[in-house]
Design a protein around this motif. Structure first.
Motif, short mmCIF file in Angstrom:
data_model
loop_
_atom_site.label_atom_id
_atom_site.label_comp_id
_atom_site.label_asym_id
_atom_site.label_seq_id
_atom_site.Cartn_x
_atom_site.Cartn_y
_atom_site.Cartn_z
N PRO A 245 0.93 -1.00 -0.01
CA PRO A 245 0.11 -0.11 0.04
C PRO A 245 0.79 1.22 0.00
O PRO A 245 2.02 1.14 0.60
CB PRO A 245 -0.62 -0.23 1.38
CG PRO A 245 -0.02 -1.15 2.14
CD PRO A 245 0.61 -2.00 1.18
N GLY A 246 0.46 2.53 -0.69
CA GLY A 246 1.22 3.53 -0.57
C GLY A 246 2.28 3.43 -1.53
O GLY A 246 3.28 4.50 -1.37
N THR A 247 2.43 2.70 -2.43
CA THR A 247 3.62 2.24 -3.22
C THR A 247 3.23 2.69 -4.63
O THR A 247 2.25 2.35 -5.22
CB THR A 247 4.10 1.04 -3.32
OG1 THR A 247 4.52 0.70 -2.00
CG2 THR A 247 5.45 0.63 -4.13
N TRP A 248 4.24 3.84 -5.33
CA TRP A 248 4.14 4.03 -6.67
C TRP A 248 5.19 3.77 -7.49
O TRP A 248 6.46 3.52 -6.91
CB TRP A 248 4.15 5.77 -6.65
CG TRP A 248 2.63 6.33 -5.89
CD1 TRP A 248 1.44 5.63 -5.62
CD2 TRP A 248 2.43 7.79 -5.96
NE1 TRP A 248 0.72 6.67 -5.12
CE2 TRP A 248 1.06 7.98 -5.30
CE3 TRP A 248 3.17 8.83 -5.99
CZ2 TRP A 248 0.54 9.00 -4.83
CZ3 TRP A 248 2.72 10.09 -5.94
CH2 TRP A 248 1.33 10.34 -5.19
N MET A 249 5.17 3.71 -8.82
CA MET A 249 5.97 3.23 -9.54
C MET A 249 5.97 3.89 -11.10
O MET A 249 4.78 3.68 -11.61
CB MET A 249 6.11 1.57 -9.85
CG MET A 249 7.11 0.93 -10.39
SD MET A 249 7.26 -0.93 -10.82
CE MET A 249 5.70 -1.10 -11.57
N THR A 250 6.94 4.28 -11.61
CA THR A 250 6.77 4.74 -12.92
C THR A 250 6.46 3.60 -14.04
O THR A 250 6.79 2.61 -13.65
CB THR A 250 8.29 5.34 -13.33
OG1 THR A 250 9.46 4.48 -13.10
CG2 THR A 250 8.45 6.83 -12.63
N PRO B 198 -6.42 6.13 13.27
CA PRO B 198 -5.56 7.15 13.10
C PRO B 198 -5.52 7.53 11.50
O PRO B 198 -5.79 6.78 10.80
CB PRO B 198 -4.09 6.55 13.46
CG PRO B 198 -4.42 5.15 13.53
CD PRO B 198 -5.82 5.02 13.90
N ASP B 199 -5.20 8.67 10.93
CA ASP B 199 -5.25 9.35 9.89
C ASP B 199 -4.00 8.90 9.08
O ASP B 199 -2.94 9.36 9.99
CB ASP B 199 -5.61 10.69 9.61
CG ASP B 199 -5.71 11.22 8.21
OD1 ASP B 199 -6.92 11.05 7.72
OD2 ASP B 199 -4.76 11.58 7.83
N ILE B 200 -3.73 8.86 8.01
CA ILE B 200 -2.49 8.59 7.27
C ILE B 200 -1.66 9.81 7.68
O ILE B 200 -0.42 9.84 7.37
CB ILE B 200 -2.45 8.07 5.75
CG1 ILE B 200 -3.17 9.16 5.08
CG2 ILE B 200 -3.13 6.75 5.78
CD1 ILE B 200 -3.19 8.98 3.56
N HIS B 201 -2.15 11.08 7.54
CA HIS B 201 -1.31 12.36 7.41
C HIS B 201 -0.64 12.50 8.73
O HIS B 201 0.10 13.42 8.91
CB HIS B 201 -2.09 13.47 7.07
CG HIS B 201 -2.78 13.19 5.54
ND1 HIS B 201 -4.02 12.79 5.35
CD2 HIS B 201 -2.22 13.46 4.38
CE1 HIS B 201 -4.06 12.72 4.26
NE2 HIS B 201 -3.17 13.19 3.40
N TRP B 202 -1.25 11.79 10.16
CA TRP B 202 -0.62 12.04 11.05
C TRP B 202 0.00 10.58 11.80
O TRP B 202 0.62 10.73 13.04
CB TRP B 202 -1.30 13.10 12.32
CG TRP B 202 -2.69 12.48 12.36
CD1 TRP B 202 -3.18 11.66 13.47
CD2 TRP B 202 -3.82 13.09 11.70
NE1 TRP B 202 -4.29 11.39 13.39
CE2 TRP B 202 -5.04 12.51 12.64
CE3 TRP B 202 -4.07 14.02 11.18
CZ2 TRP B 202 -6.34 12.62 12.32
CZ3 TRP B 202 -5.40 14.63 10.63
CH2 TRP B 202 -6.63 13.54 11.39
N SER B 203 -0.16 9.77 11.27
CA SER B 203 0.37 8.21 11.71
C SER B 203 1.86 8.37 11.64
O SER B 203 2.13 8.87 10.57
CB SER B 203 -0.37 7.13 11.13
OG SER B 203 -0.47 7.16 9.88
#
Length: 272
Positions: free
Chosen positions: A4-9, A153-158
């Protein structure tokens, strides 16, 4: 669980584990540009093509295969926990989101009611006691992380270490973790280590701060927001972030790292 949360060109030149509030908009746009020779028109988080993302079903097999075999250079980016939680507060709690509404619908009314925070309104120029409200928000953030109430918890402050660890636990390995505070040097190291279809000249890349201008400006120095109790709460939430990513817990005014990140230590401690 996957990645999760992984990006790739699309060219699979590089893999990036997103850590929210750590220059992810700029990094995503650089990755997009490195394949296509132009930036995505809009917020890169909204892009549904041109960049592989774990959130896209069709991207998952490709990302999974690449990361499991470490076929491409993999990196992430971290930020001082003091400035990161402050940024989350001003952007997500006080700011108006890009859809013109408050973040997550009933979230802000909930913490106004339960924790007594104020957030101001665009009409009044976001006038409110920023320090008092932020410290109450910090209590809320701690409650979500420690006890998962009054919400998850929210991803922006975890904690950043939680985001970073999922990549390791599920079989990935980082080649580089750099700091937003020395963004150009860190990002240049990544670009020097990979081959991209389009050359990226970092000094010509604009900063894509998608949260800017939608909420109040911070009117005090960082250290003014953190008294002894606030620092205790920050340590409770982010102790591992300070240690692994080498930030100064004792001095909120020092946003710069105080040591080098040890990748072996990160993999050992977050790979459990």
């Amino acid at each position: 669980m996957g990645f999760p949360g992984t990006w790739m060109t699309e060219s699979e030149s590089v893999v990036y584990r997103v850590v929210p509030k750590c220059a992810c908009s700029t990094i995503g746009q650089i990755m997009y540009y490195s394949d296509h020779g132009e930036f995505f028109d809009g917020d890169i988080h909204d892009a549904t093509q041109g960049l592989h993302k774990w959130a896209r079903d069709e991207s998952q097999p490709l990302i999974n295969a690449n990361v499991k075999t470490h076929s491409s250079y993999a990196f992430t980016c971290v930020r001082n926990p003091y400035t990161r939680i402050l940024s989350s507060f001003f952007d997500k709690i006080c700011g108006i989101q890009r859809n013109g509404k408050r973040y997550r619908g009933n979230l802000v009314p909930l913490i106004i009611q339960k924790y007594g925070i104020e957030v101001g309104e665009p009409e009044d120029g976001f006038e409110f006691d920023q320090i008092k409200s932020f410290r109450r928000f910090l209590l809320f953030a701690r409650d979500t992380i420690r006890w998962r109430r009054p919400m998850e918890p929210d991803i922006h402050w975890s904690a950043m270490s939680g985001h970073v660890s999922t990549f390791i636990v599920n079989g990935g390995r980082y080649d580089k973790i750099f700091w937003t505070e020395t963004f150009n040097e860190g990002m240049q190291e990544v670009l020097d280590a990979i081959d991209t279809p389009v050359e990226v000249k970092l000094d010509e890349v604009p900063r894509f701060n998608e949260s800017e201008g939608h909420g109040p400006k911070r009117v005090h120095p960082v250290e003014d927001y953190f008294d002894d109790l606030s620092m205790h709460l920050v340590k409770e939430i982010y102790n591992r972030d300070f240690k692994l990513f080498k930030y100064d817990f004792d001095d909120p005014s020092n946003k710069m790292p105080v040591g080098e990140i040890d990748l072996d230590e990160v993999h050992a401690k977050l790979g459990d």
